[in-house]
Design a protein around this motif. Sequence first.
Motif, PDB file in Angstrom:
ATOM      1  N   GLU A 136       0.815  -1.197   0.000  1.00  0.00           N
ATOM      2  CA  GLU A 136       0.000   0.000   0.000  1.00  0.00           C
ATOM      3  C   GLU A 136       0.859   1.262   0.000  1.00  0.00           C
ATOM      4  OE1 GLU A 136      -3.071   2.055   3.056  1.00  0.00           O
ATOM      5  OE2 GLU A 136      -3.217  -0.094   2.803  1.00  0.00           O
ATOM      6  N   LEU A 137       2.026   1.201   0.593  1.00  0.00           N
ATOM      7  CA  LEU A 137       2.914   2.359   0.652  1.00  0.00           C
ATOM      8  C   LEU A 137       4.121   2.192  -0.269  1.00  0.00           C
ATOM      9  CD1 LEU A 137       2.731   3.193   4.466  1.00  0.00           C
ATOM     10  CD2 LEU A 137       1.640   4.398   2.588  1.00  0.00           C
ATOM     11  N   ASP A 138       3.913   1.518  -1.388  1.00  0.00           N
ATOM     12  CA  ASP A 138       4.993   1.307  -2.350  1.00  0.00           C
ATOM     13  C   ASP A 138       5.548   2.622  -2.892  1.00  0.00           C
ATOM     14  OD1 ASP A 138       4.569  -1.372  -2.000  1.00  0.00           O
ATOM     15  OD2 ASP A 138       3.513  -1.663  -3.896  1.00  0.00           O
ATOM     16  N   LEU A 139       4.653   3.569  -3.158  1.00  0.00           N
ATOM     17  CA  LEU A 139       5.102   4.858  -3.680  1.00  0.00           C
ATOM     18  C   LEU A 139       5.962   5.577  -2.647  1.00  0.00           C
ATOM     19  CD1 LEU A 139       5.118   6.890  -5.961  1.00  0.00           C
ATOM     20  CD2 LEU A 139       2.920   7.771  -5.123  1.00  0.00           C
ATOM     21  N   LEU A 140       5.573   5.512  -1.388  1.00  0.00           N
ATOM     22  CA  LEU A 140       6.385   6.117  -0.332  1.00  0.00           C
ATOM     23  C   LEU A 140       7.753   5.456  -0.259  1.00  0.00           C
ATOM     24  CD1 LEU A 140       6.844   8.000   2.052  1.00  0.00           C
ATOM     25  CD2 LEU A 140       5.637   6.340   3.500  1.00  0.00           C
ATOM     26  N   ALA A 141       7.793   4.141  -0.333  1.00  0.00           N
ATOM     27  CA  ALA A 141       9.076   3.430  -0.313  1.00  0.00           C
ATOM     28  C   ALA A 141       9.944   3.872  -1.489  1.00  0.00           C
ATOM     29  CB  ALA A 141       8.854   1.919  -0.343  1.00  0.00           C
ATOM     30  N   SER A 142       9.345   3.982  -2.659  1.00  0.00           N
ATOM     31  CA  SER A 142      10.098   4.412  -3.845  1.00  0.00           C
ATOM     32  C   SER A 142      10.660   5.813  -3.677  1.00  0.00           C
ATOM     33  CB  SER A 142       9.195   4.378  -5.085  1.00  0.00           C
ATOM     34  OG  SER A 142       8.769   3.073  -5.334  1.00  0.00           O
ATOM     35  N   GLU A 143       9.854   6.701  -3.130  1.00  0.00           N
ATOM     36  CA  GLU A 143      10.314   8.072  -2.919  1.00  0.00           C
ATOM     37  C   GLU A 143      11.425   8.127  -1.868  1.00  0.00           C
ATOM     38  OE1 GLU A 143       9.361  11.279  -4.469  1.00  0.00           O
ATOM     39  OE2 GLU A 143       9.125   9.589  -5.854  1.00  0.00           O
ATOM     40  N   CYS A 144      11.320   7.301  -0.845  1.00  0.00           N
ATOM     41  CA  CYS A 144      12.380   7.262   0.176  1.00  0.00           C
ATOM     42  C   CYS A 144      13.697   6.782  -0.432  1.00  0.00           C
ATOM     43  CB  CYS A 144      11.960   6.365   1.336  1.00  0.00           C
ATOM     44  SG  CYS A 144      10.669   7.106   2.375  1.00  0.00           S
ATOM     45  N   LEU A 145      13.609   5.780  -1.305  1.00  0.00           N
ATOM     46  CA  LEU A 145      14.816   5.317  -2.001  1.00  0.00           C
ATOM     47  C   LEU A 145      15.370   6.410  -2.907  1.00  0.00           C
ATOM     48  CD1 LEU A 145      13.919   1.657  -2.990  1.00  0.00           C
ATOM     49  CD2 LEU A 145      15.759   2.390  -1.473  1.00  0.00           C
ATOM     50  N   ARG A 146      14.492   7.026  -3.687  1.00  0.00           N
ATOM     51  CA  ARG A 146      14.910   8.053  -4.639  1.00  0.00           C
ATOM     52  C   ARG A 146      15.542   9.246  -3.943  1.00  0.00           C
ATOM     53  NH1 ARG A 146      13.240  12.580  -6.909  1.00  0.00           N
ATOM     54  NH2 ARG A 146      11.301  12.720  -5.762  1.00  0.00           N
ATOM     55  N   GLU A 147      14.967   9.645  -2.802  1.00  0.00           N
ATOM     56  CA  GLU A 147      15.459  10.821  -2.088  1.00  0.00           C
ATOM     57  C   GLU A 147      16.595  10.503  -1.102  1.00  0.00           C
ATOM     58  OE1 GLU A 147      12.467  13.409  -0.478  1.00  0.00           O
ATOM     59  OE2 GLU A 147      11.152  13.124  -2.210  1.00  0.00           O
ATOM     60  N   GLY A 148      16.961   9.218  -0.994  1.00  0.00           N
ATOM     61  CA  GLY A 148      18.074   8.846  -0.125  1.00  0.00           C
ATOM     62  C   GLY A 148      17.773   8.944   1.364  1.00  0.00           C
ATOM     63  N   VAL A 149      16.497   8.841   1.728  1.00  0.00           N
ATOM     64  CA  VAL A 149      16.098   8.968   3.129  1.00  0.00           C
ATOM     65  C   VAL A 149      16.761   7.909   4.002  1.00  0.00           C
ATOM     66  CG1 VAL A 149      14.101   8.843   4.705  1.00  0.00           C
ATOM     67  CG2 VAL A 149      13.907  10.074   2.528  1.00  0.00           C
ATOM     68  N   TRP A 150      16.961   6.724   3.482  1.00  0.00           N
ATOM     69  CA  TRP A 150      17.484   5.605   4.267  1.00  0.00           C
ATOM     70  C   TRP A 150      18.996   5.422   4.141  1.00  0.00           C
ATOM     71  CZ3 TRP A 150      13.124   2.454   1.666  1.00  0.00           C
ATOM     72  CH2 TRP A 150      11.911   2.773   2.273  1.00  0.00           C
ATOM     73  N   GLU A 151      19.666   6.261   3.375  1.00  0.00           N
ATOM     74  CA  GLU A 151      21.125   6.175   3.250  1.00  0.00           C
ATOM     75  C   GLU A 151      21.783   6.425   4.590  1.00  0.00           C
ATOM     76  OE1 GLU A 151      23.178   5.223   0.882  1.00  0.00           O
ATOM     77  OE2 GLU A 151      21.577   4.929  -0.565  1.00  0.00           O
ATOM     78  N   GLY A 152      22.759   5.611   4.923  1.00  0.00           N
ATOM     79  CA  GLY A 152      23.518   5.796   6.148  1.00  0.00           C
ATOM     80  C   GLY A 152      22.884   5.214   7.399  1.00  0.00           C
ATOM     81  N   LEU A 153      21.675   4.672   7.269  1.00  0.00           N
ATOM     82  CA  LEU A 153      21.051   4.035   8.428  1.00  0.00           C
ATOM     83  C   LEU A 153      21.676   2.666   8.655  1.00  0.00           C
ATOM     84  CD1 LEU A 153      17.231   4.732   7.834  1.00  0.00           C
ATOM     85  CD2 LEU A 153      18.835   6.023   9.270  1.00  0.00           C
ATOM     86  N   ASN A 154      21.868   2.290   9.905  1.00  0.00           N
ATOM     87  CA  ASN A 154      22.356   0.949  10.175  1.00  0.00           C
ATOM     88  C   ASN A 154      21.191  -0.039  10.023  1.00  0.00           C
ATOM     89  OD1 ASN A 154      20.956   0.553  12.707  1.00  0.00           O
ATOM     90  ND2 ASN A 154      22.553   1.714  13.753  1.00  0.00           N
ATOM     91  N   PRO A 155      21.442  -1.330  10.041  1.00  0.00           N
ATOM     92  CA  PRO A 155      20.372  -2.303   9.808  1.00  0.00           C
ATOM     93  C   PRO A 155      19.182  -2.175  10.767  1.00  0.00           C
ATOM     94  CG  PRO A 155      22.490  -3.376   9.558  1.00  0.00           C
ATOM     95  CD  PRO A 155      22.763  -1.996  10.082  1.00  0.00           C
ATOM     96  N   GLY A 156      19.432  -1.931  12.046  1.00  0.00           N
ATOM     97  CA  GLY A 156      18.331  -1.768  13.001  1.00  0.00           C
ATOM     98  C   GLY A 156      17.496  -0.535  12.704  1.00  0.00           C
ATOM     99  N   GLU A 157      18.168   0.549  12.369  1.00  0.00           N
ATOM    100  CA  GLU A 157      17.457   1.792  12.027  1.00  0.00           C
ATOM    101  C   GLU A 157      16.631   1.610  10.763  1.00  0.00           C
ATOM    102  OE1 GLU A 157      20.767   4.927  13.825  1.00  0.00           O
ATOM    103  OE2 GLU A 157      20.980   4.177  11.761  1.00  0.00           O
ATOM    104  N   LEU A 158      17.197   0.926   9.780  1.00  0.00           N
ATOM    105  CA  LEU A 158      16.460   0.672   8.535  1.00  0.00           C
ATOM    106  C   LEU A 158      15.248  -0.212   8.789  1.00  0.00           C
ATOM    107  CD1 LEU A 158      16.226   1.086   5.493  1.00  0.00           C
ATOM    108  CD2 LEU A 158      17.821  -0.828   5.191  1.00  0.00           C
ATOM    109  N   ALA A 159      15.402  -1.231   9.628  1.00  0.00           N
ATOM    110  CA  ALA A 159      14.268  -2.095   9.966  1.00  0.00           C
ATOM    111  C   ALA A 159      13.158  -1.277  10.620  1.00  0.00           C
ATOM    112  CB  ALA A 159      14.719  -3.230  10.883  1.00  0.00           C
TER     113      ALA A 159
END
Length: 172
Positions: A1-24
């Motif tokens: 349901e939030l696929d578009l949000l996930a795509s935008e987070c990837l595109r905008e680099g929101v999750w870059e630099g997060l460790n595995p726990g933070e990303l989870a």
Amino acid sequence: ELDLLASECLREGVWEGLNPGELAACVSALVYEARQSDDAVAPKVPTGRAKVALAEMVRIWGRLDALEEEFRINQAEGVGQREPDLGFAWAAHQWASDKGLDEVLGEVGMPAGDFVRWCKQVIDVLGQIAAASPVEGSTVAKNARKAVEGLLRGVVAYSSVSHLGFCVLGIF
């Protein structure tokens, strides 16, 4: 349901630099849906980079929601993208960071079965994110795979193996 949000987070680099726990923790907001809304109590979330990324995810969701409303997307069905739910972020973060099951369940007050089910959903989306992440120079794909390893342990791993075993035996 939030696929578009996930795509935008990837595109905008929101999750870059997060460790595995933070990303989870961040990915859990894409899949988790609380059984009942409790606006009086804000969910416990990890601090630091994870908290900043979760706030950015909510901001991006707000922008997408406004665009859907402006262009009347999904109004015929009466459904737009639901808001990310941060209610499992702490549990996902703690479990992926190698905390014990008793400690995690005690802190979040969630039945073990629900915990396992939500972990499996987070694992599924992390796998998709690892596959969809930009390869060159990105930490997201590597840390998504590490987060899967961190989540797929103990009771979560055992429930996957035992269920698979029963399926192979034709019991399910």
